[in-house]
Design a protein around this motif. Sequence first.
Motif, short mmCIF file in Angstrom:
data_model
loop_
_atom_site.label_atom_id
_atom_site.label_comp_id
_atom_site.label_asym_id
_atom_site.label_seq_id
_atom_site.Cartn_x
_atom_site.Cartn_y
_atom_site.Cartn_z
N ALA A 1 21.32 35.10 -23.66
CA ALA A 1 20.69 33.88 -24.17
C ALA A 1 19.25 34.14 -24.60
O ALA A 1 18.79 33.64 -25.64
CB ALA A 1 20.74 32.78 -23.10
N ILE A 2 18.52 34.94 -23.83
CA ILE A 2 17.14 35.28 -24.18
C ILE A 2 17.10 36.05 -25.50
O ILE A 2 16.26 35.79 -26.36
CB ILE A 2 16.50 36.10 -23.04
CG1 ILE A 2 16.28 35.22 -21.81
CG2 ILE A 2 15.17 36.71 -23.49
CD1 ILE A 2 15.79 35.97 -20.59
N LYS A 3 18.04 36.99 -25.66
CA LYS A 3 18.08 37.77 -26.89
C LYS A 3 18.38 36.87 -28.09
O LYS A 3 17.76 37.01 -29.15
CB LYS A 3 19.15 38.87 -26.78
CG LYS A 3 19.21 39.78 -27.98
CD LYS A 3 20.21 40.91 -27.78
CE LYS A 3 20.24 41.83 -28.99
NZ LYS A 3 21.22 42.94 -28.82
N ALA A 4 19.31 35.92 -27.91
CA ALA A 4 19.64 35.01 -29.00
C ALA A 4 18.44 34.13 -29.36
O ALA A 4 18.17 33.87 -30.54
CB ALA A 4 20.83 34.14 -28.61
N GLU A 5 17.70 33.68 -28.35
CA GLU A 5 16.51 32.88 -28.59
C GLU A 5 15.45 33.67 -29.35
O GLU A 5 14.78 33.14 -30.24
CB GLU A 5 15.95 32.37 -27.27
CG GLU A 5 16.83 31.34 -26.58
CD GLU A 5 16.33 31.00 -25.19
OE1 GLU A 5 15.23 31.48 -24.82
OE2 GLU A 5 17.02 30.26 -24.46
N GLU A 6 15.30 34.94 -28.99
CA GLU A 6 14.32 35.79 -29.68
C GLU A 6 14.71 35.97 -31.15
O GLU A 6 13.85 35.92 -32.04
CB GLU A 6 14.22 37.15 -28.98
CG GLU A 6 13.58 37.09 -27.61
CD GLU A 6 13.58 38.44 -26.92
OE1 GLU A 6 14.27 39.36 -27.43
OE2 GLU A 6 12.91 38.58 -25.88
N GLN A 7 16.00 36.19 -31.39
CA GLN A 7 16.45 36.37 -32.77
C GLN A 7 16.25 35.09 -33.58
O GLN A 7 15.85 35.15 -34.75
CB GLN A 7 17.91 36.79 -32.78
CG GLN A 7 18.15 38.19 -32.23
CD GLN A 7 19.62 38.55 -32.13
OE1 GLN A 7 20.49 37.66 -32.16
NE2 GLN A 7 19.92 39.82 -32.01
N GLU A 8 16.52 33.94 -32.96
CA GLU A 8 16.33 32.68 -33.64
C GLU A 8 14.86 32.44 -33.94
O GLU A 8 14.50 31.96 -35.03
CB GLU A 8 16.88 31.54 -32.77
CG GLU A 8 16.67 30.14 -33.33
CD GLU A 8 17.35 29.90 -34.67
OE1 GLU A 8 16.95 28.96 -35.37
OE2 GLU A 8 18.29 30.67 -35.00
N ALA A 9 14.00 32.78 -33.00
CA ALA A 9 12.56 32.62 -33.23
C ALA A 9 12.08 33.53 -34.36
O ALA A 9 11.26 33.13 -35.20
CB ALA A 9 11.80 32.94 -31.94
N GLN A 10 12.60 34.76 -34.41
CA GLN A 10 12.24 35.67 -35.49
C GLN A 10 12.72 35.14 -36.85
O GLN A 10 12.01 35.24 -37.85
CB GLN A 10 12.84 37.06 -35.23
CG GLN A 10 12.21 37.78 -34.04
CD GLN A 10 12.92 39.08 -33.71
OE1 GLN A 10 13.91 39.43 -34.33
NE2 GLN A 10 12.42 39.79 -32.71
N ARG A 11 13.93 34.55 -36.85
CA ARG A 11 14.45 33.99 -38.10
C ARG A 11 13.57 32.84 -38.58
O ARG A 11 13.22 32.76 -39.78
CB ARG A 11 15.89 33.50 -37.90
CG ARG A 11 16.55 32.98 -39.17
CD ARG A 11 17.85 32.26 -38.86
NE ARG A 11 17.62 31.07 -38.05
CZ ARG A 11 17.19 29.92 -38.55
NH1 ARG A 11 16.92 29.80 -39.84
NH2 ARG A 11 17.01 28.88 -37.74
N ARG A 12 13.19 31.95 -37.65
CA ARG A 12 12.33 30.83 -38.03
C ARG A 12 10.97 31.31 -38.54
O ARG A 12 10.45 30.78 -39.53
CB ARG A 12 12.14 29.88 -36.84
CG ARG A 12 13.39 29.11 -36.46
CD ARG A 12 13.03 27.93 -35.57
NE ARG A 12 12.31 28.36 -34.38
CZ ARG A 12 12.88 28.65 -33.22
NH1 ARG A 12 14.21 28.55 -33.09
NH2 ARG A 12 12.17 29.04 -32.18
N ASN A 13 10.43 32.30 -37.88
CA ASN A 13 9.14 32.84 -38.33
C ASN A 13 9.25 33.46 -39.72
O ASN A 13 8.35 33.30 -40.55
CB ASN A 13 8.63 33.89 -37.33
CG ASN A 13 8.23 33.27 -36.01
OD1 ASN A 13 7.94 32.08 -35.94
ND2 ASN A 13 8.21 34.08 -34.96
N PHE A 14 10.36 34.17 -39.96
CA PHE A 14 10.56 34.79 -41.27
C PHE A 14 10.68 33.73 -42.36
O PHE A 14 10.06 33.85 -43.43
CB PHE A 14 11.82 35.67 -41.24
CG PHE A 14 12.17 36.27 -42.57
CD1 PHE A 14 11.49 37.37 -43.06
CD2 PHE A 14 13.18 35.71 -43.36
CE1 PHE A 14 11.80 37.92 -44.29
CE2 PHE A 14 13.50 36.24 -44.60
CZ PHE A 14 12.81 37.35 -45.06
N GLU A 15 11.45 32.69 -42.08
CA GLU A 15 11.62 31.63 -43.07
C GLU A 15 10.32 30.89 -43.33
O GLU A 15 10.01 30.54 -44.48
CB GLU A 15 12.70 30.65 -42.61
CG GLU A 15 14.11 31.26 -42.61
CD GLU A 15 15.15 30.27 -42.12
OE1 GLU A 15 14.75 29.17 -41.64
OE2 GLU A 15 16.35 30.58 -42.21
#
Length: 337
Positions: free
Chosen positions: A224-238
């Motif tokens: 779950a932590i890894k998925a949250e990190e990936q989602e945060a990176q995606r939002r930052n990229f967008e």
Amino acid sequence: MASMTRAALMDIVKEHKLYRTPALNDKLYCNFKGFTNIAGLEEYTGLRALFLEGNAIESLEGLSSLKELRCLYAQQNALTHISGLEELQHLNTLNISQNHISHLEGLSCCPELQTLICTNNQLRTVDSISHLAHCTSLQTLDLQHNDISDPAVMDVLRQLTQLRCLYLKGNPVVSAIRNYRKSLIAALPELKYLDERPVFDDERRLVQAWSQGGVEAERLERAAIKAEEQEAQRRNFEAMQQIRQEGWRKRRAALGLTPGDTDPALDEFSDSEYEFEREPEELVAARERLAAFTARPGEDEPPELSVARSQRAGAGLPVTEGSWAGAGAAPGDQQLG
């Protein structure tokens, strides 16, 4: 050895260029003077930090006039017990490392005590540190390099609800407590630093999951932590892409170019697929003929030739064993000519 007299204290004042009026001083450096006792401090009522390191002091009696004292450094002395702190109501930091203390006591009278450093002493049992349960303001506790071995010390530590930094390295109890780091982090909800490493938020989440559901719950929480990190990176990229595109739109408008959200500096480049230059037919034909024979032993060959040979074999065509009679000779030269 020397006695701590008023004259000796005045010499220290002169040495460190402090105030000749004792009450005006907020610190006093009495370290490494060979003192065997604490005395003559009655007029130093404004002290907030007292340095007694590296003497031969056997007792902390003699501090009753220092009601404003915040920091007391009494490491590297000959202390065997703790007493004489009753009047130090504002004491915040106490260092009593490298003494001969086998039992912690006399500390609960200091309601504002937040930091206790008691390394390299003779603490061994749970009873020797049980008094700490009454020091509820403690935030930093350093008990490194004693001889504490009973895992029941966790029952004492659990009562220190404000504890943020804990150091137990160098005690047998570190090996005696199963899952030592996880167990202590789970038991101390405010802990931010344990021994040589900080306790980050992600580690605490994993420990909480582990304490509630074991290894499987920890594994799920890690995912779950890894998925949250990936989602945060995606939002930052967008978000960054939106900022860049907005900047490009403004630049295109300022330059009078056609509207768009791409970098105007790249307009001159084509989006069509790059066309690679075709190989000469003679080279392709020679490679196909060489692919019909095995490679020359001990020599590297172009990767394109190896691929061609593999494709030939995959198509069911024969690959003949090459005959290399001499240097530079190619197999079947007569047939290839």
